[in-house]
Design an enzyme around this catalytic site. Sequence first.
Site, PDB file in Angstrom:
ATOM      1  N   LYS A 120       0.325  -1.170  -0.017  1.00 28.89           N
ATOM      2  CA  LYS A 120      -0.051   0.056   0.186  1.00 28.89           C
ATOM      3  C   LYS A 120       0.947   1.585  -0.021  1.00 28.89           C
ATOM      4  O   LYS A 120       0.875   2.171  -1.207  1.00 28.89           O
ATOM      5  CB  LYS A 120      -0.700  -0.125   1.150  1.00 28.89           C
ATOM      6  CG  LYS A 120      -1.706   1.213   1.815  1.00 28.89           C
ATOM      7  CD  LYS A 120      -2.315   1.277   2.559  1.00 28.89           C
ATOM      8  CE  LYS A 120      -1.745   2.174   3.278  1.00 28.89           C
ATOM      9  NZ  LYS A 120      -2.322   2.887   4.688  1.00 28.89           N
ATOM     10  N   CYS A 187     -19.938   6.060   1.247  1.00 27.95           N
ATOM     11  CA  CYS A 187     -19.514   4.405   1.076  1.00 27.95           C
ATOM     12  C   CYS A 187     -18.677   3.863   1.777  1.00 27.95           C
ATOM     13  O   CYS A 187     -17.929   3.436   1.910  1.00 27.95           O
ATOM     14  CB  CYS A 187     -18.729   4.106  -0.389  1.00 27.95           C
ATOM     15  SG  CYS A 187     -19.118   2.291  -0.546  1.00 27.95           S
ATOM     16  N   CYS A 194     -26.578   4.966   0.228  1.00 24.88           N
ATOM     17  CA  CYS A 194     -26.538   4.215  -0.825  1.00 24.88           C
ATOM     18  C   CYS A 194     -27.919   5.104  -1.293  1.00 24.88           C
ATOM     19  O   CYS A 194     -27.871   5.837  -2.264  1.00 24.88           O
ATOM     20  CB  CYS A 194     -27.512   2.812  -0.494  1.00 24.88           C
ATOM     21  SG  CYS A 194     -26.072   1.463   0.017  1.00 24.88           S
ATOM     22  N   CYS A 197     -26.093   8.004  -2.939  1.00 23.46           N
ATOM     23  CA  CYS A 197     -24.886   7.725  -3.824  1.00 23.46           C
ATOM     24  C   CYS A 197     -24.683   7.538  -5.507  1.00 23.46           C
ATOM     25  O   CYS A 197     -25.947   6.844  -6.024  1.00 23.46           O
ATOM     26  CB  CYS A 197     -23.787   6.110  -3.367  1.00 23.46           C
ATOM     27  SG  CYS A 197     -22.958   5.305  -4.141  1.00 23.46           S
ATOM     28  N   CYS A 203     -23.748   0.086  -8.825  1.00 24.13           N
ATOM     29  CA  CYS A 203     -23.481  -1.267  -7.469  1.00 24.13           C
ATOM     30  C   CYS A 203     -23.644  -2.360  -7.557  1.00 24.13           C
ATOM     31  O   CYS A 203     -25.646  -1.915  -6.888  1.00 24.13           O
ATOM     32  CB  CYS A 203     -23.358  -0.297  -6.641  1.00 24.13           C
ATOM     33  SG  CYS A 203     -22.406  -1.137  -4.771  1.00 24.13           S
TER      34      CYS A 203
END
Length: 212
Positions: A120, A187, A194, A197, A203
């Site tokens: 990462k 999210c 949602c 969104c 999604c």
Amino acid sequence: MVLARVRESIRGFADAAMFELAERGHASLFEQLVGCILSIRTRDEVTLPVALRLLSQARTPEAMRQLGPERIGVLIRPVTFSEQKAGTLHALATRTVEEFGGELPCDAQVLQTFKGVGPKCAHLALGIACGQARISVDIHVHRVTNRWGYVRAGTPEQTLAALEAVLPREHWVELNRLLVPFGKHVCTGTQPRCSTCPVLSMCQQVGVRHPR
């Protein structure tokens, strides 16, 4: 189309910490690694000011080495595991000076030989500081891309491999910049938003049980 909608939805939210650090003039590979190590298990709201404070005192490996772990620890105290990270940062600086003449190579394999630097951090630093096409998968990138159903992977490492196979390279670096604030504010881990969104229609809502 999805990333364009995400890009629009996060306007007004704070940028992901490492990108903001670069915008403030700390875009070298060493500085980016320092910032990313500080960010581990620490919120961006804490990471950024701590990184700025530390780098105002020592923005080069030699200056960081001379600070010593105790002084570093004092400067970074608000982050999680500050004492451990102080030792890690001092070791990073010392080895960079002694083995690489004070200049880290833009090489993911080399960077990951440093304690505290995993895929990462290595990928994020290389993407920002060296302009390499790299995907950096943190908890937000992992959660959001799997929730979308874009990839199906059980760990961040598996998500990285899956994304590398399907995501166009021109979006590799930007993905982290977009999905960190998107994952923090839209999210979210629990009760994602949602109903408002911008990408709900695309999604699959994998694993979502209590949306808002």
